[in-house]
Scaffold this active site. Structure first.
Site, short mmCIF file in Angstrom:
data_model
loop_
_atom_site.label_atom_id
_atom_site.label_comp_id
_atom_site.label_asym_id
_atom_site.label_seq_id
_atom_site.Cartn_x
_atom_site.Cartn_y
_atom_site.Cartn_z
N HIS A 270 2.83 0.67 0.83
CA HIS A 270 3.88 -0.06 0.29
C HIS A 270 5.21 -0.08 1.27
O HIS A 270 5.43 0.99 1.56
CB HIS A 270 4.19 -0.26 -1.10
CG HIS A 270 5.07 -1.17 -1.58
ND1 HIS A 270 6.34 -1.30 -1.78
CD2 HIS A 270 4.61 -2.43 -2.17
CE1 HIS A 270 6.56 -2.52 -2.23
NE2 HIS A 270 5.70 -2.95 -2.78
N ASP A 328 -2.00 -4.60 -5.82
CA ASP A 328 -2.91 -5.38 -5.58
C ASP A 328 -4.24 -4.76 -5.70
O ASP A 328 -5.30 -5.20 -5.44
CB ASP A 328 -2.71 -5.97 -4.06
CG ASP A 328 -1.66 -6.86 -4.07
OD1 ASP A 328 -0.61 -6.60 -3.14
OD2 ASP A 328 -1.68 -7.78 -4.77
C1 SDX Z 1 2.75 -6.58 -1.93
O1 SDX Z 1 7.66 -5.60 -0.74
C2 SDX Z 1 6.75 -5.80 -1.77
O2 SDX Z 1 7.52 -5.63 -2.83
C3 SDX Z 1 5.67 -6.51 -1.81
C4 SDX Z 1 4.97 -6.61 -3.04
C5 SDX Z 1 5.48 -7.39 -3.99
O3 SDX Z 1 5.44 -7.25 -5.33
O4 SDX Z 1 6.14 -8.36 -3.67
O5 SDX Z 1 4.76 -5.40 -3.83
C6 SDX Z 1 3.44 -7.09 -3.04
O6 SDX Z 1 2.88 -7.21 -0.73
C7 SDX Z 1 2.12 -5.22 -1.93
C8 SDX Z 1 1.42 -4.82 -0.44
C9 SDX Z 1 0.32 -5.34 -0.22
N1 SDX Z 1 -0.30 -5.21 1.27
C10 SDX Z 1 -1.39 -4.59 1.15
O7 SDX Z 1 -2.03 -3.80 0.17
C11 SDX Z 1 -2.16 -4.69 2.54
C12 SDX Z 1 -2.27 -3.27 2.90
N2 SDX Z 1 -1.13 -2.46 3.16
C13 SDX Z 1 -0.26 -2.50 4.30
O8 SDX Z 1 -0.78 -3.33 5.17
C14 SDX Z 1 0.87 -1.78 4.35
O9 SDX Z 1 0.95 -0.46 3.77
C15 SDX Z 1 2.34 -2.50 3.88
C16 SDX Z 1 2.08 -3.75 4.88
C17 SDX Z 1 2.23 -2.81 2.54
C18 SDX Z 1 3.34 -1.70 4.30
O10 SDX Z 1 3.36 -1.91 5.72
P1 SDX Z 1 4.23 -0.91 6.52
O11 SDX Z 1 5.73 -0.91 6.05
O12 SDX Z 1 3.88 -0.65 8.02
O13 SDX Z 1 3.93 0.55 6.02
P2 SDX Z 1 4.50 2.02 6.26
O14 SDX Z 1 5.46 1.85 7.31
O15 SDX Z 1 4.82 2.39 4.75
O16 SDX Z 1 3.43 2.72 7.05
C19 SDX Z 1 3.57 4.05 7.32
C20 SDX Z 1 2.26 4.33 8.03
C21 SDX Z 1 1.93 3.52 9.33
O17 SDX Z 1 1.11 4.25 10.28
P3 SDX Z 1 2.04 4.89 11.61
O18 SDX Z 1 2.23 3.57 12.26
O19 SDX Z 1 3.21 5.57 11.05
O20 SDX Z 1 1.01 5.73 12.39
O21 SDX Z 1 1.02 4.11 7.54
C22 SDX Z 1 0.24 3.36 7.88
C23 SDX Z 1 0.98 2.46 8.77
O22 SDX Z 1 -0.12 2.11 9.84
N3 SDX Z 1 -0.29 2.33 6.95
C24 SDX Z 1 -1.74 2.22 6.57
C25 SDX Z 1 -1.86 1.49 5.40
N4 SDX Z 1 -0.49 1.09 5.03
C26 SDX Z 1 0.30 1.71 6.00
N5 SDX Z 1 -2.71 2.86 6.96
C27 SDX Z 1 -3.90 2.56 6.38
N6 SDX Z 1 -4.15 1.70 5.32
C28 SDX Z 1 -3.01 1.18 5.00
N7 SDX Z 1 -2.99 0.44 3.90
#
Ligand code: SDX
Length: 393
Positions: A270, A328
């Site tokens: 998140h 989700d």
């Molecule tokens: C919603 O914003 C909101 O409030 C949204 C929401 C709402 O109610 O409106 O809460 C609803 O959108 C929830 C999120 C749903 N999305 C997913 O579940 C999709 C999978 N998750 C991701 O794609 C991701 O976690 C995000 C998009 C949610 C956040 O992306 P970020 O901001 O890039 O995540 P981060 O900066 O916290 O990531 C840190 C690291 C990164 O690796 P590095 O670049 O540091 O090496 O963690 C990794 C990311 O690549 N990472 C993941 C991951 N999520 C982040 N690695 C594997 N699996 C994942 N799910």
């Protein structure tokens, strides 16, 4: 270049917007709607009461709740001509595509007679949106499965009405299961608002230009559709089904950790929560309760989800990145058990989030100081240069 702010790949604008509606503490895993914790609301409140709270800032007394419920109930039908918009879509269109189109078309039906400078008319628009989105979402579903639209029934409560419009058919009686209605109501409460997420920011940015609220909500629906945002509930269930059995979990965990593999664990991580998403905790309890009450024991998808969560939470990669299940992760399992196809998961998120979008839109429009939004950019292109004729290039 002196005023250039530090580049943030998350496009976090330097100018935060002001809001009194929802508060999130990502480190504590805390979510408050107008100061009330989501855990208490999910347990003791109901969706329409949460709508009142988000819109007006206080929990309603009995008379206020009855009046509000009556105003919403009386506006659940859509203009009969709006049915025609659905028929312009292919039968196999994703329901989110039809929702974007039909909600945008509401501008043509309700906007012309709406003066958004009048607080009362802004409230009328908000109530129309909350009332009609479930009807439009149910129509999008019925259209996609080739069944006739089912009218709303004013004798049913909000969540039961939505389930009835989705699952009833004219050929036979349909009684809404109160267990499903309660679970749907809780899912709607958990998705109602979430501070300045991508789709809410889209609604605010569109609204800051003075665009009508129906067009702004259509823009929010379009943004929510993405798999990184509201589309994650559909993507998460499809991922759990692809994993299929717990012995295949390590393979997917390895892929999620592989920098060269674009695969991410859907339903994990998140932008804000670097601790548990409190909604996921409530949703997990709800999944157990609903599946148990529906007599769906040992649901394989739920077993895979729980084992995947257990393994991921013990894995150094996920711990170091502070990745936890989000809202989700479990919602799709409940919606699947209710009989919804995965394509309906995000439309249900959209109809639930409509109250948050419209409450934030009302708050912004009412702020005399608010100006048209314009996110900053960090220019990284070419500096000044003169035009060259084609023969000189
Ligand atoms: C919603 O914003 C909101 O409030 C949204 C929401 C709402 O109610 O409106 O809460 C609803 O959108 C929830 C999120 C749903 N999305 C997913 O579940 C999709 C999978 N998750 C991701 O794609 C991701 O976690 C995000 C998009 C949610 C956040 O992306 P970020 O901001 O890039 O995540 P981060 O900066 O916290 O990531 C840190 C690291 C990164 O690796 P590095 O670049 O540091 O090496 O963690 C990794 C990311 O690549 N990472 C993941 C991951 N999520 C982040 N690695 C594997 N699996 C994942 N799910």
């Amino acid at each position: 270049q002196a005023d250039v702010f530090t580049y943030d790949p998350g496009f976090t604008s330097t100018a935060a917007c002001k809001s009194a509606i929802t508060y999130i503490d990502g480190d504590k895993g805390e979510l408050l709607y107008r100061g009330y914790p989501i855990e208490q609301l999910a347990k003791d409140s109901h969706f329409l009461e949460v709508c009142y709270l988000l819109l007006f800032g206080e929990l309603p007394d009995k008379a206020q709740m009855e009046d509000f419920e009556g105003r919403v109930t009386r506006h659940t039908m859509v203009h009969e001509q709006m049915n025609n918009f659905f028929r312009g879509f292919r039968r196999d269109s994703h329901p989110m595509a039809t929702m974007v189109g039909v909600v945008g078309a509401m501008s043509a039906f309700y906007h012309d007679s709406l003066d958004i400078n009048d607080p009362w008319q802004r409230e009328v628009a908000a109530i129309r949106m909350i009332a009609k989105l479930p009807t439009i979402a149910a129509m999008a579903y019925k259209y996609s499965i080739g069944q006739p639209f089912v009218f709303p029934k004013n004798s049913l409560d909000y969540s039961s009405n939505f389930l009835h419009m989705c699952f009833a058919v004219p050929a036979e009686d349909y009684a809404v299961d109160p267990i499903l209605s309660k679970a749907m109501d809780r899912i709607m409460m958990l998705h109602a608002d979430h501070e300045q997420n991508a789709s809410t920011s889209t609604v605010r940015l569109a609204g800051s230009s003075g665009a009508n609220p129906f067009a702004c909500i259509a823009a929010g629906i379009a943004c929510l559709w993405g798999p990184a945002h509201g589309g994650a509930n559909q993507a998460c269930l499809e991922m759990l089904r692809e994993i299929g059995t717990v012995d295949r979990i390590p393979e997917f965990i390895a892929r999620a950790k592989d920098k060269d593999d674009p695969f991410r664990l859907m339903g994990f991580g998140h932008r804000v929560y670097k601790n548990f998403d409190p909604r996921a905790t409530v949703m997990k309890e709800s999944a157990d309760e609903v599946l148990e009450l529906m007599g769906i024991h040992n649901n394989p998808t739920l077993q895979v989800a729980k084992e995947l969560e257990r393994i991921a939470l013990e894995d150094d990669y996920f711990i170091s990145k502070k990745l936890y299940p989000n809202v989700d992760f479990y919602s799709g399992i409940i919606l699947d058990a209710m009989g919804f196809p995965t394509a309906m998961f995000t439309p249900i998120f959209a109809l639930s989030r409509t109250v948050g979008w419209i409450a934030q839109w009302r708050e912004m429009i009412a702020d005399e100081e608010q100006k048209i939004g314009r996110p900053r950019q960090l220019y990284v292109g070419e500096s000044y240069r003169d035009y060259k004729q084609v023969n000189d290039r």
